[in-house]
Write an enzyme that holds these catalytic residues in place. Sequence first.
Site, PDB file in Angstrom:
ATOM      1  N   LYS A 110       9.327  -4.766  -6.052  1.00  0.00           N
ATOM      2  CA  LYS A 110       8.913  -3.928  -4.907  1.00  0.00           C
ATOM      3  C   LYS A 110       7.815  -4.702  -3.981  1.00  0.00           C
ATOM      4  CE  LYS A 110       5.255  -1.170  -6.039  1.00  0.00           C
ATOM      5  NZ  LYS A 110       4.329  -1.382  -4.967  1.00  0.00           N
ATOM      6  N   ASP A 132       1.024  -4.566  -9.335  1.00  0.00           N
ATOM      7  CA  ASP A 132      -0.093  -5.710  -8.859  1.00  0.00           C
ATOM      8  C   ASP A 132      -1.323  -4.903  -9.234  1.00  0.00           C
ATOM      9  OD1 ASP A 132      -0.043  -3.816  -6.798  1.00  0.00           O
ATOM     10  OD2 ASP A 132       0.063  -5.259  -5.189  1.00  0.00           O
ATOM     11  N   SER A 133      -1.412  -3.736  -9.747  1.00  0.00           N
ATOM     12  CA  SER A 133      -2.507  -2.864 -10.058  1.00  0.00           C
ATOM     13  C   SER A 133      -3.041  -3.732 -11.181  1.00  0.00           C
ATOM     14  CB  SER A 133      -2.374  -1.592 -10.284  1.00  0.00           C
ATOM     15  OG  SER A 133      -1.076  -1.274 -10.967  1.00  0.00           O
ATOM     16  N   GLU A 168       5.446  -3.999  -0.428  1.00  0.00           N
ATOM     17  CA  GLU A 168       4.739  -3.008   0.670  1.00  0.00           C
ATOM     18  C   GLU A 168       5.342  -3.262   2.039  1.00  0.00           C
ATOM     19  OE1 GLU A 168       0.969  -2.527  -2.217  1.00  0.00           O
ATOM     20  OE2 GLU A 168       0.691  -2.898  -0.219  1.00  0.00           O
ATOM     21  N   GLU A 201       2.589   6.680  -1.265  1.00  0.00           N
ATOM     22  CA  GLU A 201       1.232   6.470  -2.023  1.00  0.00           C
ATOM     23  C   GLU A 201       0.301   7.260  -0.850  1.00  0.00           C
ATOM     24  OE1 GLU A 201      -2.057   4.157  -4.092  1.00  0.00           O
ATOM     25  OE2 GLU A 201       0.038   3.242  -3.533  1.00  0.00           O
ATOM     26  N   ASP A 207       6.169  -6.040  -8.986  1.00  0.00           N
ATOM     27  CA  ASP A 207       5.582  -6.055  -7.762  1.00  0.00           C
ATOM     28  C   ASP A 207       5.319  -7.230  -7.301  1.00  0.00           C
ATOM     29  OD1 ASP A 207       4.583  -3.886  -6.531  1.00  0.00           O
ATOM     30  OD2 ASP A 207       2.986  -3.541  -7.634  1.00  0.00           O
TER      31      ASP A 207
END
Length: 281
Positions: A131, A62-63, A133, A199, A101
Site C-alpha cells: 500500500k 505504518d500505524s 499513499e 480515509e 505499507d
Amino acid sequence: MSSPVAVPKSALYGGQSGRRITVRDVAAAKERGEKWPMVTAYDAMTARVFDEAGIPVLLVGDSAAMVVYGYDSTLPVSVDDLMPLTAAVVRGSSRAMVVADLPFGSYQASPQQALETAVRFMKEAGAHAVKLEGGRRVLPQVEALVSAGIPVMAHLGLTPQSVNAFGGYRVQGRGQAGDELMADAKDLQAAGAFSVVLECVPAELAERVTTSLAIPTIGIGAGPSTDAQVLVWQDLMGLTARPAKFVKKYSDLAGEMDRAVRAFADEVTGGVFPSAEHTYH
C-alpha cells in the site's frame, strides 16, 4: 429459532476457500456487492486470531509507528522496522491476504525506489501486496509496481504521511478538493491499483467514489457506503486512550489487561502464585 445462514465458500469474510485470498477474490467481492472487513496486524499471534476469525485482508500498517514503536506519527517508521512485522503476520496467517505499507520516504523519490522497496517486502517478508499513499503524484510508482506484478492498494484522503503538509489530522475532500480526489481515484484505478483506501473524507464523496470505481474502496472515517472498512486493531479493541471519531470500540481490552495484570501482581505479592498446580515436582 432460525437456522444460521450458510456463508458461501467464496465469501471474503468467513469463507472457506482453503487458500490465500487474492486480488481476484477482492475484485469478485466488489462485483457481488459484498462488504468485507480489513484489520491491521503487526505480529504472528494476533494475525492468527484475526485469520481464524475470517478476516480476509490484514494490513501491516505504518500505524505501527504509533501502536508498536511509540512514535507520535507514522513518519519515523522505516522499512527495516516494518519488515519483521510483515514477515510475522505472514507466518501467523494462512488465508488472509497480507498487505504491507510502504513507509514514508521509501517510495516517493522515484518509481525505481518504490519498486526496490516493494520487492523487498514481497521477497523478504512474504507480503502479498503493498500500500502507498497519494494520488496523481504517485501514478508512475503505481504503474511501475503493477507492471512488475506487485498488487498495489492505493490510499487517498487523509494520508497520514502528509500530515505536515495538511497542517494536522483533518477531514479531506470537501468542496473542490472532492473533485480532485475523485480524479485521483480514477487515475489510480487506470494505473492498475486493485483497491483504494479512503480515509477521513465526507461520506457523500466516499459513496460517489465507490459507485464510480470498478475496484473496491476501503473506508476509514469515510461513512458506510465503501466496499470495505478498516480499523487499527488496537483502536477497535479499546487499547487506544483517545481514538478518532470514526473508531468504534468493540472491546475494553485495556481494562481486561489492567485487571489481569493487577490480579497477577496481587497473587505474587501475596504469595498465592505460583500454587502447587503451577509448580513442577
